[in-house]
Design an enzyme around this catalytic site. Sequence first.
Site, mmCIF file in Angstrom:
data_model
loop_
_atom_site.group_PDB
_atom_site.id
_atom_site.type_symbol
_atom_site.label_atom_id
_atom_site.label_comp_id
_atom_site.label_asym_id
_atom_site.label_seq_id
_atom_site.Cartn_x
_atom_site.Cartn_y
_atom_site.Cartn_z
ATOM 1 N N SER A 97 0.814 -1.056 -0.114
ATOM 2 C CA SER A 97 0.097 -0.133 0.051
ATOM 3 C C SER A 97 0.869 1.280 0.063
ATOM 4 O O SER A 97 1.994 1.352 0.651
ATOM 5 C CB SER A 97 -0.882 -0.099 1.352
ATOM 6 O OG SER A 97 -1.927 -0.979 1.069
ATOM 7 N N GLU A 104 0.393 17.966 -7.901
ATOM 8 C CA GLU A 104 -0.973 18.043 -8.936
ATOM 9 C C GLU A 104 -2.008 17.097 -8.138
ATOM 10 O O GLU A 104 -3.120 16.967 -8.900
ATOM 11 C CB GLU A 104 -0.771 17.543 -10.239
ATOM 12 C CG GLU A 104 0.195 18.256 -11.313
ATOM 13 C CD GLU A 104 1.552 18.110 -10.864
ATOM 14 O OE1 GLU A 104 2.605 18.902 -11.465
ATOM 15 O OE2 GLU A 104 2.155 17.289 -10.244
ATOM 16 N N SER A 105 -1.737 16.348 -7.201
ATOM 17 C CA SER A 105 -2.537 15.510 -6.320
ATOM 18 C C SER A 105 -1.707 14.182 -5.989
ATOM 19 O O SER A 105 -0.786 14.473 -5.031
ATOM 20 C CB SER A 105 -3.842 15.449 -6.968
ATOM 21 O OG SER A 105 -4.613 14.990 -5.612
ATOM 22 N N HIS A 110 -3.121 -0.243 -3.861
ATOM 23 C CA HIS A 110 -3.015 -1.142 -2.884
ATOM 24 C C HIS A 110 -3.060 -2.382 -3.616
ATOM 25 O O HIS A 110 -3.912 -2.471 -4.494
ATOM 26 C CB HIS A 110 -4.298 -0.839 -2.175
ATOM 27 C CG HIS A 110 -4.393 0.320 -1.468
ATOM 28 N ND1 HIS A 110 -3.822 0.679 -0.350
ATOM 29 C CD2 HIS A 110 -5.060 1.400 -1.979
ATOM 30 C CE1 HIS A 110 -4.063 1.805 0.060
ATOM 31 N NE2 HIS A 110 -4.922 2.550 -0.989
ATOM 32 N N CYS A 125 -4.517 17.274 -11.262
ATOM 33 C CA CYS A 125 -5.016 18.744 -11.720
ATOM 34 C C CYS A 125 -3.967 19.283 -12.686
ATOM 35 O O CYS A 125 -3.057 18.753 -12.838
ATOM 36 C CB CYS A 125 -5.553 19.507 -10.637
ATOM 37 S SG CYS A 125 -4.083 20.277 -9.672
#
Length: 157
Positions: A97, A104-105, A110, A125
């Site tokens: 994980s 940008e995010s 997982h 974004c």
Amino acid sequence: MVDDALFQLGMDSARLNTAQTEEEVTTRPYVPECNDHFIERDGVVCAGEHLIIDLFDAERLDDLPFIERTLIECVRAAGATLLHIHLHPFEPNGGVSGVAVLAESHISIHSWPERAYAALDVFMCGKAQPRRCVDVLKAAFRPGRIEVKELLRGQGA
């Protein structure tokens, strides 16, 4: 322990205040010259494109260094900016994980190698191109089947 994890993600100063109340949210029109990194996809103005990616019958889902290199390749292919990457292996099944935190995010993974399955989120974004990650993931993990769902986040914000 949670504070340590938040600190590692640079979120140590953000604390949840249970006394906070919901405030009225005002919307504003999309302004192309505005530098808020909102995007327009197919005529829809939004915060960004969020891909939900499921890999079935996939390979190397327990190989942590390989997964890290693959996520870094996704970042490069999408034209994004890597801020931090953290992956955690699980024993005894070897699942992984983790998250690549981006300017940008993020990209998260997982994996369940015992089921040859991995769940990924790719949210970006601005000028980043998250769809380019799909080809990187296909080449790396060689899934027998892949499902990609798209969400345009923040519509109407």
